[in-house]
Structures are given as structure tokens and as C-alpha cells.
Design an enzyme around this catalytic site. Structure first.
Site, PDB file in Angstrom:
ATOM      1  N   LYS A   1       7.046  -5.281 -10.926  1.00  0.00           N
ATOM      2  CA  LYS A   1       5.714  -5.888 -10.846  1.00  0.00           C
ATOM      3  C   LYS A   1       4.851  -5.138  -9.839  1.00  0.00           C
ATOM      4  O   LYS A   1       5.059  -5.222  -8.632  1.00  0.00           O
ATOM      5  CB  LYS A   1       5.782  -7.359 -10.441  1.00  0.00           C
ATOM      6  CG  LYS A   1       4.431  -8.039 -10.700  1.00  0.00           C
ATOM      7  CD  LYS A   1       4.191  -9.284  -9.886  1.00  0.00           C
ATOM      8  CE  LYS A   1       3.686  -9.013  -8.488  1.00  0.00           C
ATOM      9  NZ  LYS A   1       2.370  -8.347  -8.421  1.00  0.00           N
TER      10      LYS A   1
ATOM     11  N   GLY B   1       6.065  -5.177   1.050  1.00  0.00           N
ATOM     12  CA  GLY B   1       4.803  -5.880   1.257  1.00  0.00           C
ATOM     13  C   GLY B   1       4.771  -6.547   2.610  1.00  0.00           C
ATOM     14  O   GLY B   1       5.430  -6.088   3.550  1.00  0.00           O
ATOM     15  N   SER B   2       4.046  -7.640   2.696  1.00  0.00           N
ATOM     16  CA  SER B   2       3.863  -8.289   3.999  1.00  0.00           C
ATOM     17  C   SER B   2       5.119  -9.039   4.424  1.00  0.00           C
ATOM     18  O   SER B   2       5.927  -9.455   3.592  1.00  0.00           O
ATOM     19  CB  SER B   2       2.688  -9.264   3.924  1.00  0.00           C
ATOM     20  OG  SER B   2       2.996 -10.312   3.030  1.00  0.00           O
ATOM     21  N   THR B   3       5.259  -9.231   5.712  1.00  0.00           N
ATOM     22  CA  THR B   3       6.406  -9.968   6.238  1.00  0.00           C
ATOM     23  C   THR B   3       6.375 -11.419   5.762  1.00  0.00           C
ATOM     24  O   THR B   3       7.421 -11.980   5.402  1.00  0.00           O
ATOM     25  CB  THR B   3       6.421  -9.870   7.776  1.00  0.00           C
ATOM     26  OG1 THR B   3       6.697  -8.500   8.117  1.00  0.00           O
ATOM     27  CG2 THR B   3       7.506 -10.738   8.400  1.00  0.00           C
TER      28      THR B   3
ATOM     29  N   GLY C   1       7.536 -11.454   2.247  1.00  0.00           N
ATOM     30  CA  GLY C   1       8.955 -11.081   2.256  1.00  0.00           C
ATOM     31  C   GLY C   1       9.849 -12.265   2.607  1.00  0.00           C
ATOM     32  O   GLY C   1      10.896 -12.484   1.985  1.00  0.00           O
TER      33      GLY C   1
ATOM     34  N   GLU D   1      11.195  -4.450   2.469  1.00  0.00           N
ATOM     35  CA  GLU D   1      10.549  -3.512   3.392  1.00  0.00           C
ATOM     36  C   GLU D   1       9.199  -4.126   3.695  1.00  0.00           C
ATOM     37  O   GLU D   1       8.345  -4.228   2.817  1.00  0.00           O
ATOM     38  CB  GLU D   1      10.439  -2.133   2.737  1.00  0.00           C
ATOM     39  CG  GLU D   1      10.210  -1.038   3.758  1.00  0.00           C
ATOM     40  CD  GLU D   1       8.787  -0.614   3.790  1.00  0.00           C
ATOM     41  OE1 GLU D   1       8.042  -1.163   4.644  1.00  0.00           O
ATOM     42  OE2 GLU D   1       8.393   0.225   2.980  1.00  0.00           O
TER      43      GLU D   1
ATOM     44  N   CYS E   1       2.904   1.437   6.036  1.00  0.00           N
ATOM     45  CA  CYS E   1       3.767   0.436   6.680  1.00  0.00           C
ATOM     46  C   CYS E   1       4.313   0.956   8.000  1.00  0.00           C
ATOM     47  O   CYS E   1       4.523   0.194   8.930  1.00  0.00           O
ATOM     48  CB  CYS E   1       4.874  -0.018   5.750  1.00  0.00           C
ATOM     49  SG  CYS E   1       5.685   1.308   4.917  1.00  0.00           S
TER      50      CYS E   1
ATOM     51  N   GLU F   1       0.060  -6.678  12.665  1.00  0.00           N
ATOM     52  CA  GLU F   1      -0.218  -5.540  11.799  1.00  0.00           C
ATOM     53  C   GLU F   1      -1.653  -5.644  11.285  1.00  0.00           C
ATOM     54  O   GLU F   1      -2.027  -6.640  10.677  1.00  0.00           O
ATOM     55  CB  GLU F   1       0.764  -5.549  10.612  1.00  0.00           C
ATOM     56  CG  GLU F   1       0.573  -4.358   9.700  1.00  0.00           C
ATOM     57  CD  GLU F   1       1.623  -4.298   8.585  1.00  0.00           C
ATOM     58  OE1 GLU F   1       1.771  -5.293   7.856  1.00  0.00           O
ATOM     59  OE2 GLU F   1       2.284  -3.263   8.458  1.00  0.00           O
TER      60      GLU F   1
HETATM   61  O1  TXE Z   1       0.635  -8.408   0.679  1.00  0.00           O
HETATM   62  P1  TXE Z   1       1.710  -9.192  -0.185  1.00  0.00           P
HETATM   63  P2  TXE Z   1      -0.976  -8.373   0.585  1.00  0.00           P
HETATM   64  C1  TXE Z   1       0.785  -6.073   4.747  1.00  0.00           C
HETATM   65  C2  TXE Z   1      -0.500  -5.607   5.403  1.00  0.00           C
HETATM   66  C3  TXE Z   1      -1.540  -6.303   4.603  1.00  0.00           C
HETATM   67  C4  TXE Z   1      -0.874  -7.629   4.337  1.00  0.00           C
HETATM   68  C5  TXE Z   1      -1.390  -8.427   3.175  1.00  0.00           C
HETATM   69  O2  TXE Z   1      -0.523  -6.044   6.733  1.00  0.00           O
HETATM   70  O3  TXE Z   1      -2.736  -6.451   5.300  1.00  0.00           O
HETATM   71  O4  TXE Z   1       0.466  -7.271   4.086  1.00  0.00           O
HETATM   72  O5  TXE Z   1      -1.343  -7.679   1.969  1.00  0.00           O
HETATM   73  C6  TXE Z   1       3.436  -9.705  -4.381  1.00  0.00           C
HETATM   74  N1  TXE Z   1       6.188 -14.062  -4.851  1.00  0.00           N
HETATM   75  N2  TXE Z   1       1.299  -5.106   3.784  1.00  0.00           N
HETATM   76  O6  TXE Z   1      -1.501  -9.747   0.536  1.00  0.00           O
HETATM   77  O7  TXE Z   1       1.265 -10.576  -0.479  1.00  0.00           O
HETATM   78  C7  TXE Z   1       2.058  -9.154  -4.619  1.00  0.00           C
HETATM   79  O8  TXE Z   1       1.606  -9.494  -5.916  1.00  0.00           O
HETATM   80  C8  TXE Z   1       6.468 -12.827  -5.267  1.00  0.00           C
HETATM   81  C9  TXE Z   1       2.280  -4.172   4.280  1.00  0.00           C
HETATM   82  O9  TXE Z   1      -1.404  -7.470  -0.490  1.00  0.00           O
HETATM   83  O10 TXE Z   1       2.985  -9.044   0.540  1.00  0.00           O
HETATM   84  C10 TXE Z   1       2.282  -7.675  -4.409  1.00  0.00           C
HETATM   85  O11 TXE Z   1       2.859  -7.107  -5.582  1.00  0.00           O
HETATM   86  N3  TXE Z   1       5.650 -11.772  -5.075  1.00  0.00           N
HETATM   87  C11 TXE Z   1       2.991  -3.489   3.183  1.00  0.00           C
HETATM   88  C12 TXE Z   1       3.300  -7.638  -3.268  1.00  0.00           C
HETATM   89  O12 TXE Z   1       3.916  -8.933  -3.286  1.00  0.00           O
HETATM   90  C13 TXE Z   1       4.498 -11.976  -4.406  1.00  0.00           C
HETATM   91  C14 TXE Z   1       2.193  -3.083   1.997  1.00  0.00           C
HETATM   92  C15 TXE Z   1       2.705  -7.394  -1.879  1.00  0.00           C
HETATM   93  O13 TXE Z   1       1.770  -8.393  -1.572  1.00  0.00           O
HETATM   94  C16 TXE Z   1       4.158 -13.253  -3.926  1.00  0.00           C
HETATM   95  C17 TXE Z   1       1.270  -4.124   1.605  1.00  0.00           C
HETATM   96  C18 TXE Z   1       5.055 -14.326  -4.180  1.00  0.00           C
HETATM   97  N4  TXE Z   1       4.807 -15.578  -3.765  1.00  0.00           N
HETATM   98  C19 TXE Z   1       0.826  -5.064   2.517  1.00  0.00           C
HETATM   99  N5  TXE Z   1       2.970 -13.165  -3.285  1.00  0.00           N
HETATM  100  C20 TXE Z   1       3.974  -2.444   3.589  1.00  0.00           C
HETATM  101  N6  TXE Z   1       5.135  -2.869   4.090  1.00  0.00           N
HETATM  102  O14 TXE Z   1       3.758  -1.270   3.430  1.00  0.00           O
HETATM  103  C21 TXE Z   1       2.576 -11.871  -3.366  1.00  0.00           C
HETATM  104  N7  TXE Z   1       3.491 -11.138  -4.050  1.00  0.00           N
END
Ligand code: TXE
Length: 501
Positions: free
Chosen positions: A192, A245-247, A250, A267, A301, A401
Site C-alpha cells: 500500500k 512512516g510516523s512513530t 507505527g 521503520e 527519516c 521530528e
Molecule cells: O505518516 P503516516 P504521515 C513522519 C513525519 C511526518 C509524519 C506524518 O514526521 O511529518 O510522520 O506523516 C499509512 N493503518 N514520517 O501522516 O500516517 C499511510 O497511508 C495502517 C516519517 O504521512 O505514518 C501511509 O501509507 N496504515 C517517515 C503510511 O502509513 C496507515 C515517513 C505513512 O503514513 C494508518 C513519513 C493506519 N491506521 C512520515 N494510518 C519516515 N520514517 O521516513 C496511516 N497509514
């Protein structure tokens, strides 16, 4: 009809291509069921719509998972050799190489990253697929000596159906980091992408068919996190979920995945420190510090977003760093050749970064550079490269972050204090340190709480070397040989060589 599921596009750089817009299930592009909302991709440079693509419902996730399950048990995938899996991956890498300009164009258009950087990402995609293609026939268990009456050995088997949830900062590269090891180890996949950047992976999907992968081995379903992501992480027939993605998300996925005790790798976020010791080559430190935080619009990240400098060289370092930002960080059209920094990926991210500028000022840090929004013909989510000095480790801009072209600079007095400050956040992804003293460098590298440390560089990652975090920056490792562990399970076989009861 199928005709509705593609669109002819001309990118701002003049490249023309046809983009499928469906969900990629069983090697076909299909409509989403349930008549749900589509995803409209927005060009962050001019805030205009690029096109709309199908968004998966929970029912569509079911279909994709069923396709992946069938492919896992089908002889065309289950029974082929590692060498044959590797050959398919090499083919995919070759096709990506042939089409890298189109793929990089889509990435720049959708994400806003400079075109040269997007081409760099493609280089990484291709290298990563080839690297793991090379592993495909070198993944094996071991024999374990026990007693003369027993022959014991292990098999390294695929985990099964893997859900992979991808972020928007490196859409294709993050997909390759996850697809590479999963395919090498013989898994099947439901991937996804992030809803902010749905486009490049759809073009990439056409290459998966061309490379000859059996139907259902890789399924790609664009969709919203709360709908499709949630359905994937909670699915009872998914064996593993891998997430970047975000903590916060995660942690949520970790909980959700517990429903059937899925294997997980995560991650997540970071607030990576870059330490400049008094004996460092300050010019090099300033250049690497710039690359480490300002590249990719700061949406990295492992961005070295906290610079900690020994008090004796603090002023000199800050002057060199400002000079580097001034001379290198040209903000502008990501398709222009001299652009270093494009727009932030979305309005939400742009506003989030600007929000941190406000909190930095109200917390009493010094805004030494930038901090203002800027635009191209009045449009676009551009932000000036931003530097805060006189930052204390209690401030939110030091701890949280930001994920933008935004760096905080603070001073330390001793090695112990440097280590304490470096380790004083909940994160532990990357870290850099600058010193000419090899003893100090290795000593501090061992003491920093992080998954990666760069000595005398920053964000100098490599697909052959493990990547991942400690503390709240994640679980498990991607890349390198270590990345294979995330996609295999060890089965122990005990053979009775003559024990009679
Ligand atoms: O992240 P999300 P967002 C951090 C960075 C950024 C913040 C928010 O600080 O400002 O996160 O970004 C999917 N169940 N990083 O809101 O929500 C979503 O569709 C399952 C750091 O974009 O973590 C996307 O595919 N999946 C990071 C993915 O998770 C879900 C890179 C990331 O989105 C979900 C990106 C759920 N309930 C953001 N909710 C890095 N580590 O590099 C969302 N998603």
C-alpha cells in the site's frame, strides 16, 4: 471499463506517458469496489490536480490478499528456484533502468523532489533490486551437529503473505527496499503506497507484469491509511506487516497487527543528531550537515536534524553552515536543473513545518535563518531553509521530528555531555559525528543510541548495509544481508538417524 483505468499525461518537463489508475491485483488493473472516494494527486509545486486514481476499500484489500495467498501456494512461484526468482528481479531492475526517466518524472511531479534527486532514487531502486536478486539463490539454512543419532538442519522459508505500507518521502525507493528482500525470499506481497504519492508505483506495476512475475506475487493497492492500511494491518490472512512512516502510526500498526500475531518490521520517526567535536574538519562538517538535513526538503527519516557543536567551535561552525545553506540550498521548481530544494510534499506537511517555526520562536530559540514560506508564481508548498540556534534540549523543536528543511543547533562542553544530549530523545535512528580522533570517533559511535552512525559524513546510506532504528525509531532491519531476516522464518528439521525406543 478498462479504458477508464488509465490516463494520458504530459508532465511539466514535457514527458508524455500513459498511467494506469486502477488497483493492481493479480497482474491486472482493476476498479475499486464499493464506489468509495478516489485519491487525487496534487502537484505540490503549483497546487494543481495531476489525476485521480482508484482507492482500495476493505473488500479490495481482501481481494488482493486472496490473490497473494493463491500466488504463494501456486507452483509458478512456490516451486521455482531461487535462481529463477533472482532472474525475474534482474529483469525488473533492467526494465526500471530503461524507464527511469519516466519514473523519475512522475516522482518529481507527484512528490516535488528535484528531478536529479528523483533520478538518484531510481538508481537506488535498480541497485536494490539487483542486490536482492543476487541474494535469491544464496538464502539457505544450516546443518547443526548434535549427536551421532540425529541429523538436524534448518530451512529458511518465506514468511508468506506480506503487507507493506509505504511513506511518501521516497515512494519508489521505499517500495524497492521492501519488495527486494520479500521477493528474494519467496514471499508474496500486498503493497500500500502513501495516499500523498500514488502515481509512480502504478507505472512501476506495469514493469512487474513485463518482467514476467506470476499473477498475484506483487499486488499494489493505493488507498487511505485509515481504510486500506488499517484493513491490511488487521487482516487475518496476512502473515507479516512491514511499515515505514510516523512513530504514532507505527505504534498503532503494532497493536493492530497483534490480532493474528503478525510478524512486524517498523521503520519510524527520528531526530538524528550530528555531533561536531572541537577537532573536526569544520568545512566538511558544515557541508555534510547541510546535505544531511536539507536534502529531499528535509523529508528524510534519518535527517540529521539536531546539530550539536562543541562550544569552542560553535560560532565558526554556524558561520560555515550558514554560508553553505546560502550558497547551495536554492529553492525552486523541482524540474529546474539548479534547484536544490523543491516544495514540501503536501499542504499538511508545509503547515506542520511552519507550525514548528512558530513554536521555536515562542520557546525562545533564535531563528538564525529562513523560517518563512515562499512560492513560485504565488503557488506551491515551499519553505525557506530554516536554522534555529541557541536551542535547549527541553524545547519541542529539539525533541520532535519536524520533517522539513529545519535544523536546530545547540552547544556542548564535554564528550559525556555530547553523548547525553545525542541520546536525550525517544528516537534512535541515525547519528553522525565529526572528529579527526579515531579513538573518540569509535568510542562515541558505540555509545550513541541509534541504528546507524556515520563517522565524518551524514546520511551516506548504502543498500548493502543494514538500516533501521532502536528505541521508538523502529523494530528490525532493512537492506543488507540483515534485511533478509525480516522476510524468512527458520524451520528446524530433526532427522532420527537410528534412535530406537
Ligand atoms: O505518516 P503516516 P504521515 C513522519 C513525519 C511526518 C509524519 C506524518 O514526521 O511529518 O510522520 O506523516 C499509512 N493503518 N514520517 O501522516 O500516517 C499511510 O497511508 C495502517 C516519517 O504521512 O505514518 C501511509 O501509507 N496504515 C517517515 C503510511 O502509513 C496507515 C515517513 C505513512 O503514513 C494508518 C513519513 C493506519 N491506521 C512520515 N494510518 C519516515 N520514517 O521516513 C496511516 N497509514
Amino acid at each position: 471499463s478498462m479504458a477508464d483505468l488509465k490516463v494520458d499525461l504530459t508532465a511539466p518537463n514535457g514527458k508524455k506517458f500513459t498511467l494506469p489508475t486502477g488497483l493492481f491485483i493479480n497482474n491486472e488493473f482493476v476498479k475499486a469496489s464499493g464506489g468509495g472516494e478516489k485519491i487525487t494527486s496534487i502537484n505540490p509545486t503549483n497546487e494543481q490536480d495531476i489525476c485521480s486514481v482508484e482507492a482500495a476499500s476493505a473488500d479490495d484489500v481482501d481481494k488482493a490478499v486472496a490473490a497473494a495467498r493463491a500466488a504463494l501456494n501456486h507452483e509458478s512461484w512456490r516451486d521455482i528456484s531461487g535462481t529463477e526468482r533472482g532472474a525475474l528481479m534482474f529483469k525488473l531492475a533492467d526494465l526500471a533502468e530503461r524507464e527511469k526517466e519516466v519514473l523519475a518524472t512522475i516522482e518529481t511531479w507527484d512528490n516535488g523532489k528535484p528531478y536529479g534527486d528523483a533520478l538518484g532514487d531510481l538508481g537506488e531502486v535498480i541497485a536494490c533490486l539487483r542486490y536482492y536478486g543476487g541474494w535469491a539463490d544464496k538464502i539457505h539454512g544450516e546443518t547443526i551437529p548434535t549427536t551421532p543419532q540425529k541429523f538436524a538442519y534448518t530451512l529458511k522459508q518465506p514468511i508468506g503473505v506480506c503487507g507493506q505500507i509505504i511513506p511518501w518521502n521516497y515512494p519508489l525507493a521505499m517500495a524497492a527496499w521492501k519488495l527486494g528482500p520479500a521477493l528474494a525470499c519467496g514471499n508474496t506481497i500486498v503493497l500500500k503506497p502513501a495516499e500523498q504519492t500514488p502515481l509512480s508505483i502504478l507505472y512501476f506495476a506495469t514493469l512487474i507484469v513485463k518482467a514476467g512475475f506470476p499473477a498475484g506475487v506483487v499486488n499494489i493497492i493505493n488507498g487511505y491509511g485509515k481504510v486500506a492500511g488499517q484493513a491490511l494491518a488487521s487482516h487475518l490472512d496476512v502473515d507479516k506487516v512491514a511499515f515505514t512512516g510516523s512513530t504514532a502510526t507505527g505504534k498503532h500498526i503494532m497493536k493492530t497487527a497483534s490480532v493474528n500475531m503478525k510478524n512486524i518490521t517498523l521503520e519510524t520517526g527520528g531526530k538524528s543528531p550530528l555531533l561536531v567535536f572541537a577537532d573536526a574538519d569544520l568545512e566538511q562538517a558544515a557541508k555534510w550537515a547541510h546535505v544531511g538535513i536539507m536534502s529531499n526538503q528535509g523529508q528524510i527519516c534519518t535527517a540529521t536534524s539536531r546539530v550539536l557543536v562543541h562550544e569552542n567551535v560553535y560560532d565558526k561552525f554556524v558561520a560555515l553552515f550558514r554560508e553553505e545553506v546560502n550558497s547551495t540550498s536554492k529553492v525552486g521548481d523541482p524540474f529546474a536543473e539548479d534547484t536544490f530544494q523543491g516544495p514540501q510534499v503536501t499542504k499538511a506537511q508545509y503547515e506542520r513545518v511552519l507550525g514548528f517555526v512558530q513554536s521555536g520562536q515562542s520557546e525562545g530559540a533564535t531563528l538564525a535563518m529562513g523560517g518563512k514560506p515562499c512560492s513560485l508564481n504565488g503557488k506551491g508548498y515551499f519553505i525557506e531553509p530554516t536554522v534555529f540556534t541557541n536551542v535547549k534540549d527541553t524545547m519541542s523543536i529539539y525533541r520532535e521530528e519536524v520533517f522539513g528543511p529545519f535544523v536546530v543547533v545547540a552547544a556542548f562542553k564535554t564528550e559525556d555531555e555530547a553523548v547525553r544530549m545525542a541520546n536525550s530523545t525517544t528516537y534512535g535512528l541515525g547519528a553522525s559525528l565529526f572528529s579527526q580522533n579515531i579513538e573518540l570517533a569509535h568510542r562515541v559511535a558505540a555509545r550513541i543510541e541509534s541504528g546507524m552512525v556515520w563517522i565524518n559524513s551524514s546520511n551516506d546510506s548504502d543498500f548493502r548495509v543494514p538500516f533501521g532504528g532502536v528505541k521508538q525509531s523502529g523494530i528490525g532491519r532493512e537492506l543488507g544481508e540483515a534485511g533478509l531476516a525480516a522476510y524468512t522464518q527458520t524451520k528446524a528439521i530433526h532427522v532420527n538417524m537410528g534412535t530406537k525406543l
